[in-house]
Design a protein around this motif. Structure first.
Motif, PDB file in Angstrom:
ATOM      1  N   LYS A  12      37.889  32.727  43.588  1.00  0.00           N
ATOM      2  CA  LYS A  12      38.881  32.069  44.438  1.00  0.00           C
ATOM      3  C   LYS A  12      38.286  30.850  45.109  1.00  0.00           C
ATOM      4  O   LYS A  12      38.938  29.801  45.219  1.00  0.00           O
ATOM      5  N   THR A 264      46.165  31.979  36.200  1.00  0.00           N
ATOM      6  CA  THR A 264      46.744  33.312  36.275  1.00  0.00           C
ATOM      7  C   THR A 264      47.523  33.602  34.997  1.00  0.00           C
ATOM      8  O   THR A 264      48.352  32.798  34.580  1.00  0.00           O
ATOM      9  N   THR A 298      39.136  37.535  35.040  1.00  0.00           N
ATOM     10  CA  THR A 298      39.625  37.238  36.389  1.00  0.00           C
ATOM     11  C   THR A 298      40.976  36.531  36.363  1.00  0.00           C
ATOM     12  O   THR A 298      41.708  36.558  37.349  1.00  0.00           O
ATOM     13  N   GLU A 299      41.309  35.887  35.232  1.00  0.00           N
ATOM     14  CA  GLU A 299      42.591  35.191  35.157  1.00  0.00           C
ATOM     15  C   GLU A 299      43.754  36.147  34.921  1.00  0.00           C
ATOM     16  O   GLU A 299      44.922  35.744  35.022  1.00  0.00           O
ATOM     17  N   GLY A 301      45.999  38.106  36.268  1.00  0.00           N
ATOM     18  CA  GLY A 301      46.515  38.421  37.591  1.00  0.00           C
ATOM     19  C   GLY A 301      47.481  39.586  37.603  1.00  0.00           C
ATOM     20  O   GLY A 301      47.616  40.296  38.599  1.00  0.00           O
ATOM     21  N   GLN A 302      48.193  39.794  36.509  1.00  0.00           N
ATOM     22  CA  GLN A 302      49.138  40.899  36.388  1.00  0.00           C
ATOM     23  C   GLN A 302      48.857  41.625  35.081  1.00  0.00           C
ATOM     24  O   GLN A 302      48.824  41.007  34.018  1.00  0.00           O
TER      25      GLN A 302
END
Length: 328
Positions: A12, A264, A298-299, A301-302
């Motif tokens: 982040k 994401t 890490t990308e 997100g869902q």
């Protein structure tokens, strides 16, 4: 703090720094375009040069587009809410689409108009202001070149590079501006030497065609991302490989990905688990697999995992269900 907690926080922080650099790059391009647009407009009116006026419209369009990109950088970082549970990452793609429309309408169409008007009006007698106009274009070439260098240097130094629509748009705008200024200089110089306005009109038409092409490419990219573009094939293959390597997964029946923003991605997979697991064990396995995917990618997100009903599938494929009968 554990390493697992540090990694998302570090990612982040890296994204925040990258956004700060992109924002600074856009600000540099905006400042350069505002000054250049004013100089080109004044020079174009004084000299009566269609090519210089086309370049002024080009710089005005670029300036407005940079405002769009600054809005995209700010709005795309808003956290998810009840109305937008997947976040606001696609704001970048939306504002990039508006920037493409701005390049087409304000830059390309006006340049075509100036070129057609110059051809219709014919040669102009007054060329005294062209020397000042060429000086303005020379300064503009240096400024646009410096802005382009910064944007390209940033893109090369970051992992996300040209995946950032804001940075990609700045590079496209600055690259087009450098080429457009060169065309305008050539058209004005040939007009001065030959006295034929057709050279300058042709330069305006060429600038217009260049802007329309760039606007089309940027708009097509933004469109693909807005309607739901899949992740890079390499990323999808790596996710599939990690899922297939899990001991509880027999097979990965289907894998779907969609980019929700710059960094994401939504991951949805239909998997077949080994038989014999009760409901609690299935839940524990899914939680662990999701956690492993989130840690590695890490990308992602869902993450959604759908377990196939193996017993129902086997029943559908059995000889009784298909109407087959064994021999006596």
């Amino acid at each position: 703090m554990s390493p697992d907690q540090q990694r998302p926080d570090q990612s982040k922080a890296d994204r925040s720094k990258a956004d700060h650099r992109t924002r600074l790059t856009v600000f540099v391009a905006l400042a350069a375009n505002l000054v250049i647009a004013l100089a080109k407009a004044v020079g174009g009116v004084v000299a009566g040069s269609p090519a210089l006026l086309s370049e002024a419209a080009h710089s005005v369009a670029d300036s407005l587009n940079e405002v769009f990109l600054l809005a995209a950088l700010r709005r795309s970082r808003r956290p998810p809410d009840t109305r937008h549970p997947f976040g606001y990452g696609k704001e970048r793609f939306f504002w990039a689409l508006l920037a493409a429309v701005g390049i087409f309408v304000m830059g390309g169409c006006f340049s075509f108009f100036q070129g057609v008007e110059a051809l219709r009006d014919g040669a102009q007698e007054k060329l005294s202001g062209y020397v000042a106009g060429l000086v303005v274009l020379g300064v503009a070439l240096l400024a646009e070149g410096a802005s382009l260098y910064r944007a390209v240097h940033q893109a090369r130094g970051e992992d996300r590079g040209l995946r950032d629509p804001a940075l990609r748009t700045v590079i496209a705008e600055d690259g087009t501006a450098v080429l457009g200024v060169c065309l305008a200089i050539a058209g004005m110089a040939l007009h001065m030497v030959t006295g034929q306005v057709v050279w300058e009109a042709s330069a305006s038409l060429a600038i217009g065609a260049l802007l329309v092409f760039v606007a089309y490419r940027l708009g097509a990219d933004a469109r693909d991302q807005l309607i739901g573009e899949a992740a890079d094939p390499e990323l999808s293959d790596r996710i599939r490989e990690q899922l297939a390597a899990e001991p509880e997964i027999v097979s990965v029946e289907a894998l779907f990905t969609m980019r929700l923003g710059l960094e994401t991605t939504m991951v949805a997979a239909r998997i077949d688990l080994v038989p014999g697991l009760d409901s609690e064990e299935v839940e524990e396995v899914l939680v662990r697999i999701k956690g492993a995917l989130a840690e590695t990618f890490t990308e992602a997100g869902q993450i959604f995992l759908d377990v196939t009903d193996r017993s129902a599938q086997e029943a559908r494929e059995s000889p009784a269900a298909t109407g087959e009968r064994g021999g006596a």
